[in-house]
Design a protein around this motif. Structure first.
Motif, PDB file in Angstrom:
ATOM      1  N   GLY A   1       0.827  -1.194   0.000  1.00  0.00           N
ATOM      2  CA  GLY A   1       0.000   0.000   0.000  1.00  0.00           C
ATOM      3  C   GLY A   1       0.866   1.250   0.000  1.00  0.00           C
ATOM      4  O   GLY A   1       2.080   1.185   0.162  1.00  0.00           O
ATOM      5  N   PRO A   2       0.251   2.411  -0.171  1.00  0.00           N
ATOM      6  CA  PRO A   2      -1.187   2.580  -0.415  1.00  0.00           C
ATOM      7  C   PRO A   2      -1.598   2.076  -1.803  1.00  0.00           C
ATOM      8  O   PRO A   2      -0.789   2.045  -2.725  1.00  0.00           O
ATOM      9  N   LEU A   3      -2.871   1.711  -1.908  1.00  0.00           N
ATOM     10  CA  LEU A   3      -3.417   1.154  -3.139  1.00  0.00           C
ATOM     11  C   LEU A   3      -4.331   2.181  -3.787  1.00  0.00           C
ATOM     12  O   LEU A   3      -5.193   2.753  -3.123  1.00  0.00           O
ATOM     13  N   TYR A   4      -4.128   2.432  -5.081  1.00  0.00           N
ATOM     14  CA  TYR A   4      -4.918   3.431  -5.801  1.00  0.00           C
ATOM     15  C   TYR A   4      -5.966   2.747  -6.680  1.00  0.00           C
ATOM     16  O   TYR A   4      -5.662   1.795  -7.394  1.00  0.00           O
ATOM     17  N   VAL A   5      -7.194   3.267  -6.629  1.00  0.00           N
ATOM     18  CA  VAL A   5      -8.298   2.735  -7.428  1.00  0.00           C
ATOM     19  C   VAL A   5      -9.128   3.909  -7.944  1.00  0.00           C
ATOM     20  O   VAL A   5      -9.379   4.875  -7.206  1.00  0.00           O
ATOM     21  N   ALA A   6      -9.568   3.819  -9.199  1.00  0.00           N
ATOM     22  CA  ALA A   6     -10.387   4.872  -9.788  1.00  0.00           C
ATOM     23  C   ALA A   6     -11.841   4.706  -9.377  1.00  0.00           C
ATOM     24  O   ALA A   6     -12.318   3.591  -9.139  1.00  0.00           O
TER      25      ALA A   6
ATOM     26  N   LEU B   1     -12.737  -2.694  -6.483  1.00  0.00           N
ATOM     27  CA  LEU B   1     -11.622  -2.867  -5.549  1.00  0.00           C
ATOM     28  C   LEU B   1     -11.596  -4.315  -5.070  1.00  0.00           C
ATOM     29  O   LEU B   1     -12.616  -4.845  -4.623  1.00  0.00           O
ATOM     30  N   VAL B   2     -10.430  -4.945  -5.152  1.00  0.00           N
ATOM     31  CA  VAL B   2     -10.261  -6.301  -4.639  1.00  0.00           C
ATOM     32  C   VAL B   2      -9.068  -6.291  -3.686  1.00  0.00           C
ATOM     33  O   VAL B   2      -7.945  -5.994  -4.095  1.00  0.00           O
ATOM     34  N   LEU B   3      -9.330  -6.612  -2.429  1.00  0.00           N
ATOM     35  CA  LEU B   3      -8.276  -6.718  -1.426  1.00  0.00           C
ATOM     36  C   LEU B   3      -8.113  -8.188  -1.054  1.00  0.00           C
ATOM     37  O   LEU B   3      -9.076  -8.848  -0.677  1.00  0.00           O
TER      38      LEU B   3
ATOM     39  N   ARG C   1      -6.641   4.716  -1.824  1.00  0.00           N
ATOM     40  CA  ARG C   1      -6.763   6.109  -2.247  1.00  0.00           C
ATOM     41  C   ARG C   1      -7.419   6.200  -3.620  1.00  0.00           C
ATOM     42  O   ARG C   1      -7.354   5.261  -4.415  1.00  0.00           O
ATOM     43  N   LYS C   2      -7.991   7.356  -3.882  1.00  0.00           N
ATOM     44  CA  LYS C   2      -8.644   7.587  -5.178  1.00  0.00           C
ATOM     45  C   LYS C   2      -7.598   7.902  -6.241  1.00  0.00           C
ATOM     46  O   LYS C   2      -6.705   8.721  -6.035  1.00  0.00           O
ATOM     47  N   MET C   3      -7.736   7.245  -7.381  1.00  0.00           N
ATOM     48  CA  MET C   3      -6.888   7.521  -8.535  1.00  0.00           C
ATOM     49  C   MET C   3      -7.559   8.594  -9.368  1.00  0.00           C
ATOM     50  O   MET C   3      -8.603   8.362  -9.986  1.00  0.00           O
TER      51      MET C   3
END
Length: 232
Positions: A32-37, A42-44, A124-126
């Motif tokens: 992390g941190p992991l960015y997703v739009a 989201l897959v964790l 976090r937001k991409m």
């Protein structure tokens, strides 16, 4: 001896068993941190690290946003959030991500002895998606013939010599066509073995090009192989 045996069974033995079977831990497969739009999924994936005899009984997920701590659960009326637990890992999947889904996700695992371990990851937001590039690769097939020099590559875009150095990759053998838009890409390879030329034709977005698409495979090779490298 009877008293000591009773103390051993009631107090010492349970502690030893917890030590032997309590070596569990959990960690996220991705750092992390992991960015997703926004709007994406989201897959964790959290992986269990444990002894073969250890059993994970309970897995819980929480979302921390500042001072707020929200327990994540599945809504039976929608498939937006899903939780999966396997023998060696657990998955949290959230579809159509929204701003309220951003924050720190914490997973807590509890084994059959009641021991708990946790792991956290920030999401976090991409804001801007990564830039895509279409790469053409120009290769020469010498059929095993030995040569003393290294082939030199040059490109023409719609008949004009390409002069954008940022579009050239791998010593010029690859061309990032997203940086040099055109319709006709030509690769010229010069070496002591001679000069070879290959062209890649893209279909124009017109009715005329649609009629021509069946006659073009998109790849014409004359002495060399010119391949579409793909999208990254």
């Amino acid at each position: 001896m009877g008293l000591w045996m009773l103390i051993w069974v009631l107090f010492v033995l349970p502690q030893m068993l917890m030590f032997v079977h309590g070596g569990i831990s959990v960690q996220f497969k991705t750092g992390g941190p992991l960015y997703v739009a926004l709007g994406e999924t989201l897959v964790l994936e959290a992986v269990f690290i444990k002894n073969p005899d250890d059993i994970i009984d309970i897995v819980t997920w929480e979302l921390e946003k500042g001072t707020m701590n929200v327990r994540i659960s599945v809504n039976p009326n929608t498939d937006r959030i899903s939780l999966e637990k396997e023998k060696n890992k657990t998955l949290l999947r959230i579809k159509n991500l929204s701003p309220k889904d951003m924050g720190t996700y914490k997973v807590t695992v509890t084994d059959s002895n009641g021991l708990q371990k946790q792991a956290s990851i920030e999401v976090r937001k991409m804001d801007d998606p990564p830039k895509a590039s279409a790469v053409l690769e120009c290769n020469v097939d010498t059929s095993g013939v030995i040569q003393w020099d290294v082939p030199q590559f040059s490109w023409l875009v719609d008949g004009v010599p390409e002069i954008n150095p940022t579009a050239l990759l791998s010593n010029g053998s690859k061309l990032d066509i997203s940086k040099v838009p055109g319709y006709n890409y030509t690769c010229v390879i010069r070496s002591s073995l001679g000069t070879s030329v290959a062209s890649y034709l893209t279909a124009k977005h017109t009715e005329e090009s649609k009629a021509c698409r069946s006659s073009y495979s998109g790849l014409i090779t004359v002495g060399v192989l010119l391949a579409l490298g793909g999208f990254s």
